[in-house]
Design a protein around this motif. Structure first.
Motif, mmCIF file in Angstrom:
data_model
loop_
_atom_site.group_PDB
_atom_site.id
_atom_site.type_symbol
_atom_site.label_atom_id
_atom_site.label_comp_id
_atom_site.label_asym_id
_atom_site.label_seq_id
_atom_site.Cartn_x
_atom_site.Cartn_y
_atom_site.Cartn_z
ATOM 1 N N LYS A 24 0.833 -1.213 0.000
ATOM 2 C CA LYS A 24 0.000 0.000 0.000
ATOM 3 C C LYS A 24 0.863 1.257 0.000
ATOM 4 O O LYS A 24 1.762 1.417 0.816
ATOM 5 N N SER A 25 0.560 2.141 -0.932
ATOM 6 C CA SER A 25 1.349 3.368 -1.064
ATOM 7 C C SER A 25 0.634 4.568 -0.459
ATOM 8 O O SER A 25 -0.563 4.556 -0.228
ATOM 9 N N SER A 26 1.418 5.598 -0.236
ATOM 10 C CA SER A 26 0.923 6.825 0.376
ATOM 11 C C SER A 26 0.507 7.827 -0.701
ATOM 12 O O SER A 26 1.192 7.997 -1.704
ATOM 13 N N TRP A 27 -0.583 8.496 -0.426
ATOM 14 C CA TRP A 27 -1.050 9.585 -1.293
ATOM 15 C C TRP A 27 -0.986 10.917 -0.545
ATOM 16 O O TRP A 27 -1.623 11.894 -0.940
ATOM 17 N N ASP A 28 -0.206 10.959 0.535
ATOM 18 C CA ASP A 28 -0.144 12.153 1.375
ATOM 19 C C ASP A 28 0.409 13.379 0.645
ATOM 20 O O ASP A 28 0.000 14.497 0.923
ATOM 21 N N ASN A 29 1.341 13.183 -0.259
ATOM 22 C CA ASN A 29 1.964 14.295 -0.962
ATOM 23 C C ASN A 29 1.506 14.285 -2.424
ATOM 24 O O ASN A 29 2.060 13.572 -3.251
ATOM 25 N N GLY A 76 1.632 -0.286 4.353
ATOM 26 C CA GLY A 76 2.516 -0.954 3.408
ATOM 27 C C GLY A 76 3.833 -1.357 4.043
ATOM 28 O O GLY A 76 4.361 -2.448 3.785
ATOM 29 N N LEU A 77 4.372 -0.483 4.883
ATOM 30 C CA LEU A 77 5.630 -0.773 5.578
ATOM 31 C C LEU A 77 5.492 -1.951 6.541
ATOM 32 O O LEU A 77 6.449 -2.695 6.764
ATOM 33 N N ARG A 78 4.298 -2.131 7.086
ATOM 34 C CA ARG A 78 4.044 -3.279 7.975
ATOM 35 C C ARG A 78 3.752 -4.554 7.189
ATOM 36 O O ARG A 78 4.226 -5.632 7.535
ATOM 37 N N ARG A 132 6.013 7.857 -5.453
ATOM 38 C CA ARG A 132 5.184 7.677 -4.251
ATOM 39 C C ARG A 132 5.776 6.612 -3.325
ATOM 40 O O ARG A 132 6.134 5.529 -3.771
ATOM 41 N N PRO A 133 5.860 6.900 -2.028
ATOM 42 C CA PRO A 133 6.404 5.938 -1.059
ATOM 43 C C PRO A 133 5.314 4.995 -0.542
ATOM 44 O O PRO A 133 4.127 5.165 -0.858
ATOM 45 N N ARG A 175 7.529 2.794 -4.566
ATOM 46 C CA ARG A 175 6.699 1.896 -3.764
ATOM 47 C C ARG A 175 6.980 0.432 -4.060
ATOM 48 O O ARG A 175 6.875 -0.421 -3.182
ATOM 49 N N ALA A 176 7.365 0.102 -5.291
ATOM 50 C CA ALA A 176 7.672 -1.289 -5.650
ATOM 51 C C ALA A 176 9.048 -1.700 -5.139
ATOM 52 O O ALA A 176 9.208 -2.777 -4.554
ATOM 53 N N ILE A 177 10.049 -0.859 -5.336
ATOM 54 C CA ILE A 177 11.396 -1.234 -4.882
ATOM 55 C C ILE A 177 11.452 -1.239 -3.350
ATOM 56 O O ILE A 177 12.158 -2.067 -2.753
ATOM 57 N N SER A 178 10.670 -0.388 -2.696
ATOM 58 C CA SER A 178 10.602 -0.421 -1.231
ATOM 59 C C SER A 178 9.974 -1.733 -0.764
ATOM 60 O O SER A 178 10.461 -2.352 0.195
#
Length: 129
Positions: free
Chosen positions: A11-16, A30-32, A24-25, A58-61
């Motif tokens: 799951k990616s962030s839409w904050d920015n 998603g990090l969990r 997009r990070p 977001r994919a490479i992370s």
């Protein structure tokens, strides 16, 4: 038996909203979830010989978080720009170019291409969400 693991990025962030889509990070969920999903694969003895990833943030992370759980380094992840915005046909070509001696290949990318590929491969209809 050969195994293909197809993973949509976590799951990616839409904050920015000023960030380019490519940059997009992952968000907190998603990090969990990415390492948790990798842990579940390890419990099933599904550890990829090769991780192919889109280079989008977001994919490479997602790839890095999962690789860590598999005991693999970041250097073992192969980034391929063609995965970003890949069509079903692009994905099939990419997979067919991989070493046939691999027992388990993991592809980490994006929708709609991944879902289109899975639907074609399985002759089914997975809905995008």
């Amino acid at each position: 038996m050969k195994t293909l693991l197809i993973v949509r990025h976590a799951k990616s962030s839409w904050d920015n909203s000023s960030l380019d889509d490519f940059d997009r990070p992952l968000n907190e969920r998603g990090l969990r979830n990415a390492p948790e999903m990798a842990r579940r694969l390890v419990l099933r003895n599904l550890v990829p010989d090769l991780i192919l990833s889109s280079p989008a943030n977001r994919a490479i992370s997602t790839s890095r978080l999962m690789a860590n759980q598999f005991g693999k380094s970041e250097q073992e992840i192969v980034q391929d720009k063609s995965i970003y915005e890949a069509t079903r046909q692009d994905i099939q070509r990419l997979i067919s170019r991989q070493n046939p001696d691999l027992d388990c290949l993991m592809l980490i990318g994006h929708n709609p291409g991944l879902s289109d590929y899975i639907n074609w491969l399985c002759d089914s209809e997975i809905e995008l969400s």
